[in-house]
Design a protein around this motif. Structure first.
Motif, PDB file in Angstrom:
ATOM      1  N   LEU A 256     147.183-108.854 -24.610  1.00 41.96           N
ATOM      2  CA  LEU A 256     147.518-109.927 -23.678  1.00 41.96           C
ATOM      3  C   LEU A 256     148.308-111.047 -24.346  1.00 41.96           C
ATOM      4  CD1 LEU A 256     144.091-110.218 -21.797  1.00 41.96           C
ATOM      5  CD2 LEU A 256     146.140-108.976 -21.072  1.00 41.96           C
ATOM      6  N   GLY A 257     148.581-110.889 -25.645  1.00 45.96           N
ATOM      7  CA  GLY A 257     149.342-111.900 -26.367  1.00 45.96           C
ATOM      8  C   GLY A 257     148.501-112.902 -27.118  1.00 45.96           C
ATOM      9  N   LEU A 258     147.168-112.802 -27.012  1.00 49.52           N
ATOM     10  CA  LEU A 258     146.301-113.705 -27.759  1.00 49.52           C
ATOM     11  C   LEU A 258     146.244-113.290 -29.224  1.00 49.52           C
ATOM     12  CD1 LEU A 258     143.291-114.109 -25.300  1.00 49.52           C
ATOM     13  CD2 LEU A 258     145.112-115.746 -25.726  1.00 49.52           C
ATOM     14  N   MET A 259     145.986-114.254 -30.073  1.00 50.25           N
ATOM     15  CA  MET A 259     145.839-114.001 -31.503  1.00 50.25           C
ATOM     16  C   MET A 259     144.359-114.154 -31.850  1.00 50.25           C
ATOM     17  SD  MET A 259     149.171-116.203 -32.822  1.00 50.25           S
ATOM     18  CE  MET A 259     148.584-117.699 -31.998  1.00 50.25           C
ATOM     19  N   VAL A 260     143.693-113.041 -32.154  1.00 45.74           N
ATOM     20  CA  VAL A 260     142.273-113.088 -32.507  1.00 45.74           C
ATOM     21  C   VAL A 260     142.170-113.264 -34.013  1.00 45.74           C
ATOM     22  CG1 VAL A 260     140.072-111.875 -32.440  1.00 45.74           C
ATOM     23  CG2 VAL A 260     141.705-111.597 -30.559  1.00 45.74           C
ATOM     24  N   PRO A 261     141.588-114.380 -34.469  1.00 44.25           N
ATOM     25  CA  PRO A 261     141.598-114.663 -35.905  1.00 44.25           C
ATOM     26  C   PRO A 261     140.542-113.883 -36.669  1.00 44.25           C
ATOM     27  CG  PRO A 261     140.375-116.364 -34.770  1.00 44.25           C
ATOM     28  CD  PRO A 261     140.906-115.431 -33.703  1.00 44.25           C
ATOM     29  N   VAL A 262     140.750-113.783 -37.952  1.00 48.94           N
ATOM     30  CA  VAL A 262     139.676-113.334 -38.836  1.00 48.94           C
ATOM     31  C   VAL A 262     138.603-114.427 -38.796  1.00 48.94           C
ATOM     32  CG1 VAL A 262     139.063-112.840 -41.224  1.00 48.94           C
ATOM     33  CG2 VAL A 262     141.259-112.048 -40.305  1.00 48.94           C
ATOM     34  N   PRO A 263     137.333-114.073 -38.688  1.00 47.90           N
ATOM     35  CA  PRO A 263     136.288-115.097 -38.591  1.00 47.90           C
ATOM     36  C   PRO A 263     136.332-116.087 -39.758  1.00 47.90           C
ATOM     37  CG  PRO A 263     135.375-112.930 -38.132  1.00 47.90           C
ATOM     38  CD  PRO A 263     136.779-112.708 -38.624  1.00 47.90           C
ATOM     39  N   ILE A 264     136.132-117.351 -39.406  1.00 48.45           N
ATOM     40  CA  ILE A 264     136.049-118.391 -40.427  1.00 48.45           C
ATOM     41  C   ILE A 264     134.690-119.067 -40.325  1.00 48.45           C
ATOM     42  CG2 ILE A 264     138.539-118.782 -40.475  1.00 48.45           C
ATOM     43  CD1 ILE A 264     138.085-121.299 -38.784  1.00 48.45           C
ATOM     44  N   GLY A 265     134.300-119.764 -41.384  1.00 47.24           N
ATOM     45  CA  GLY A 265     133.013-120.439 -41.403  1.00 47.24           C
ATOM     46  C   GLY A 265     132.981-121.657 -40.505  1.00 47.24           C
TER      47      GLY A 265
END
Length: 292
Positions: A256-265
């Motif tokens: 859908l064009g969203l950017m799912v990040p690598v999890p951060i603290g």
């Protein structure tokens, strides 16, 4: 899970996808409630005054925790005092789109028309002071143009108005706009990120259209009422982190064009919010934007 926008926009879609994953991982129902209004302040206030027991969460945006405190002198909540950060969950590029009946096929066309007719072109946003409103103001300032702002209570309403021709232009999240662009109901003329998007490879960036420093994205995060016990915050953060690395979840929203990040603290999320405040503060001050 409180969604501070109307049903149907990208925030709502993301919330429902996340809620389904959390339901499975937590082993209990996660209900989504849409509470739009006041540039996300209605939903934020509901969350801020809820019991700090982990049973009320808020999907927030940059407007909720970064720009609203700068814009509203009488804001009913204080993000730093009343809300506890849990996790950054997604980012979204923005796209500049127009009603297809408008004789505009590029950002240069839009700028030329706006300069020829100052104040006569209308643009939609998801609310006064919202990130997409600020992004459009940033574009206006960069290009030296003047358009008329028409705020709505969420992406779905703003998009409908643009398709209907009530307004001619919209700068909105790619997640909300992409289906209408693909269907030919909106014409994309530029994206706001520094690089072109995989989902719209033929659409140039604002940066390559003559404004090399232009780089704007919206983002979504999860907050809880302040004073929610740390062990509950940690558990929810851990569960969300597992969702963010789930292949099916990532593929669903990246399509859908969203950017799912690598999890951060959690602390890194706090620092991200602080950096966003430092970015938008000078722009709001320079434009002398204030809302009641």
């Amino acid at each position: 899970m409180i969604v501070p926008y109307a049903v149907g926009g990208s925030t709502d879609v993301l919330a429902r996808g996340l809620a389904e994953q959390l339901r499975r991982d937590l082993g209990q129902a996660v209900l989504v409630e849409n509470k739009p209004g006041a540039n996300t302040a209605v939903g934020a206030q509901i969350t801020a005054t809820a019991a700090p027991d982990g049973y009320t969460l808020l999907i927030c945006t940059g407007s909720t925790v970064v720009t609203n405190p700068m814009l509203y002198p009488k804001l009913a909540y204080d993000p730093g005092r009343d809300l506890a950060p849990i996790s950054l969950i997604a980012g979204t590029p923005l796209v500049v789109a127009v009603n297809p009946k408008l004789a505009v096929y590029s950002l240069a066309d839009l700028i030329g028309l706006a300069k020829a007719q100052p104040g006569r072109l209308n643009y939609a946003s998801t609310g006064a002071g919202s990130m997409v409103h600020l992004a459009t103001l940033f574009l206006e300032a960069s290009a030296g143009i003047d358009m008329t702002h028409i705020p709505y209570n969420g992406s779905s309403q703003a998009i409908i108005a643009t398709i209907a021709g009530d307004v001619q232009i919209i700068v909105d999240s790619i997640g909300s706009s992409l289906p209408q662009i693909k269907a030919g109901k909106l014409r994309a003329i530029a994206v706001t990120t520094r690089e072109r998007l995989k989902v719209l490879p033929e659409v140039p960036t604002v940066a390559e259209s003559g404004f090399p420093s232009f780089d704007v994205s919206a983002w979504y995060g999860i907050m809880a009422p302040a004073k929610t016990p740390p062990e509950i915050i940690t558990r929810i953060h851990s569960t969300i982190s597992k969702v963010l690395v789930d292949k099916a979840f990532r593929e669903q929203f990246e399509a859908l064009g969203l950017m799912v990040p690598v999890p951060i603290g959690i602390q890194a999320y706090r620092e991200y919010i602080r950096a966003e405040s430092e970015k938008w503060g000078p722009i709001i001050k320079a434009k002398k934007i204030g809302l009641e």
